[in-house]
Design a protein around this motif. Structure first.
Motif, mmCIF file in Angstrom:
data_model
loop_
_atom_site.group_PDB
_atom_site.id
_atom_site.type_symbol
_atom_site.label_atom_id
_atom_site.label_comp_id
_atom_site.label_asym_id
_atom_site.label_seq_id
_atom_site.Cartn_x
_atom_site.Cartn_y
_atom_site.Cartn_z
ATOM 1 N N UNK A 1 58.502 44.776 38.877
ATOM 2 C CA UNK A 1 57.481 45.821 38.825
ATOM 3 C C UNK A 1 56.565 45.632 40.027
ATOM 4 N N UNK A 2 55.681 46.596 40.254
ATOM 5 C CA UNK A 2 54.776 46.523 41.393
ATOM 6 C C UNK A 2 53.637 45.535 41.143
ATOM 7 N N UNK A 3 52.978 45.118 42.232
ATOM 8 C CA UNK A 3 51.819 44.235 42.104
ATOM 9 C C UNK A 3 50.702 44.883 41.284
ATOM 10 N N UNK A 4 50.399 46.189 41.494
ATOM 11 C CA UNK A 4 49.362 46.800 40.647
ATOM 12 C C UNK A 4 49.685 46.733 39.154
ATOM 13 N N UNK A 5 50.967 46.861 38.789
ATOM 14 C CA UNK A 5 51.336 46.764 37.369
ATOM 15 C C UNK A 5 51.110 45.347 36.845
ATOM 16 N N UNK A 6 51.421 44.348 37.666
ATOM 17 C CA UNK A 6 51.127 42.962 37.289
ATOM 18 C C UNK A 6 49.617 42.774 37.150
ATOM 19 N N UNK A 7 48.875 43.351 38.091
ATOM 20 C CA UNK A 7 47.414 43.227 38.059
ATOM 21 C C UNK A 7 46.843 43.806 36.770
ATOM 22 N N UNK A 8 47.330 44.974 36.364
ATOM 23 C CA UNK A 8 46.863 45.592 35.121
ATOM 24 C C UNK A 8 47.215 44.720 33.919
ATOM 25 N N UNK B 1 46.777 49.047 22.296
ATOM 26 C CA UNK B 1 46.539 49.902 23.462
ATOM 27 C C UNK B 1 45.047 49.932 23.771
ATOM 28 N N UNK B 2 44.663 49.479 24.962
ATOM 29 C CA UNK B 2 43.256 49.511 25.365
ATOM 30 C C UNK B 2 43.015 50.611 26.395
ATOM 31 N N UNK B 3 43.912 51.592 26.381
ATOM 32 C CA UNK B 3 43.740 52.727 27.272
ATOM 33 C C UNK B 3 44.532 52.574 28.551
ATOM 34 N N UNK B 4 44.546 53.620 29.365
ATOM 35 C CA UNK B 4 45.320 53.584 30.609
ATOM 36 C C UNK B 4 44.764 52.577 31.604
ATOM 37 N N UNK B 5 45.655 51.983 32.365
ATOM 38 C CA UNK B 5 45.228 51.071 33.419
ATOM 39 C C UNK B 5 44.721 51.846 34.617
ATOM 40 N N UNK B 6 43.860 51.254 35.445
ATOM 41 C CA UNK B 6 43.280 51.965 36.590
ATOM 42 C C UNK B 6 44.312 52.422 37.614
ATOM 43 N N UNK B 7 45.334 51.620 37.856
ATOM 44 C CA UNK B 7 46.345 52.005 38.840
ATOM 45 C C UNK B 7 47.305 53.044 38.264
ATOM 46 N N UNK B 8 47.516 52.975 36.949
ATOM 47 C CA UNK B 8 48.300 54.006 36.271
ATOM 48 C C UNK B 8 47.592 55.359 36.407
ATOM 49 N N UNK B 9 46.282 55.359 36.221
ATOM 50 C CA UNK B 9 45.501 56.592 36.360
ATOM 51 C C UNK B 9 45.564 57.130 37.780
ATOM 52 N N UNK B 10 45.436 56.246 38.756
ATOM 53 C CA UNK B 10 45.469 56.693 40.144
ATOM 54 C C UNK B 10 46.846 57.215 40.529
ATOM 55 N N UNK C 1 39.711 58.164 32.956
ATOM 56 C CA UNK C 1 39.144 57.186 33.888
ATOM 57 C C UNK C 1 37.765 56.735 33.426
ATOM 58 N N UNK C 2 36.937 57.701 33.016
ATOM 59 C CA UNK C 2 35.575 57.370 32.575
ATOM 60 C C UNK C 2 35.582 56.502 31.321
ATOM 61 N N UNK C 3 36.599 56.694 30.471
ATOM 62 C CA UNK C 3 36.655 55.942 29.208
ATOM 63 C C UNK C 3 37.418 54.627 29.333
ATOM 64 N N UNK C 4 38.055 54.378 30.474
ATOM 65 C CA UNK C 4 38.908 53.202 30.627
ATOM 66 C C UNK C 4 38.094 51.917 30.749
#
Length: 248
Positions: free
Chosen positions: A51-58, A95-104, A178-181
């Protein structure tokens, strides 16, 4: 785009970072009897799990928020002692909501396309509203909250310019998520707003310039470049968050 095995990831009804977090937690559980074992680096985890680095980061952020690991500056990812012998996978799977990189990534897909459509429908009134939004962003006296409001308004104007109610509702939903993440807020605290504002304002000017020319391809690329710049800053913000944390 994440380098994932569709059979392992895409058929799951969980978010990608949840699946990756569970895989990392399973690695931790499998080596729980070896006190000398250390969790691989993010780069090594990305290669092993494909997987990508952002996915690991999330995934790591999610595990941090669950008290499984802690990122300690240059010491890297440290496994925290547990109150019980087993990792609580029920908590990790919550589930704690969408990850920031997933949203972007979603914004990249939706808003770049929206900008291309908007370029074909742009009129002088729309351009004026966009330029007014940028002018308010450039106001040195504006608060961070005010700048966030103006930034959101800018992107929503473009969504409305498409004349497509579905594009508008999807864009609104992405910004609301994004605001709720909780994960976004955790990283966003370390973003250097004043330092990156000139770059982002320049990005907004480039988007408007493409819209003025009614150049759909240029508008698409300008929006994509802006969202990629936001993603890069978010990665750097998380690096700063880690470096200001406790050392091992």
């Amino acid at each position: 785009m994440d380098r994932v095995d569709g059979a392992n990831y895409q058929l799951s009804n969980k978010r990608l970072y949840q699946v990756v977090a569970q895989r990392i937690a399973q690695m931790i559980e499998a080596h729980s009897g070896d006190p000398s074992w250390r969790l691989p680096s993010e780069r090594e985890l990305a290669e092993e799990l494909q997987v990508s680095r952002p996915s690991i980061r999330e995934a790591v952020i999610a595990l941090e928020m669950r008290g499984v690991v802690e990122v300690r500056g240059r010491a890297g990812i440290v496994i925290l002692p547990r109150k019980t012998n087993d990792v609580n996978f029920d908590i990790i799977n919550t589930d704690i909501g969408p990850g920031p990189f997933e949203l972007l990534q979603a914004r990249l897909a939706v808003e770049s396309g929206a900008a291309a459509i908007a370029a074909q429908r742009a009129n002088s009134y729309d351009i004026m509203r966009l330029e007014d939004s940028i002018a308010r962003m450039q106001d040195e006296g504006s608060s961070a909250v005010h700048n966030e409001k103006n930034d959101r308004e800018f992107h929503m104007i473009i969504a409305h310019m498409t004349g497509n109610a579905i594009v508008v509702s999807i864009t609104e939903a992405l910004w609301a998520q994004r605001d709720a993440s909780r994960m976004w807020k955790k990283i966003h605290e370390h973003m250097h707003g004043d330092a990156v504002r000139p770059t982002w304002i320049g990005d907004h000017h480039a988007i408007v310039a493409a819209l003025k020319l009614r150049n759909a391809d240029a508008a698409y690329k300008a929006m994509a470049r802006h969202i990629n710049n936001v993603s890069e800053e978010l990665l750097q913000a998380d690096e700063r968050r880690r470096l200001t944390g406790p050392e091992d």
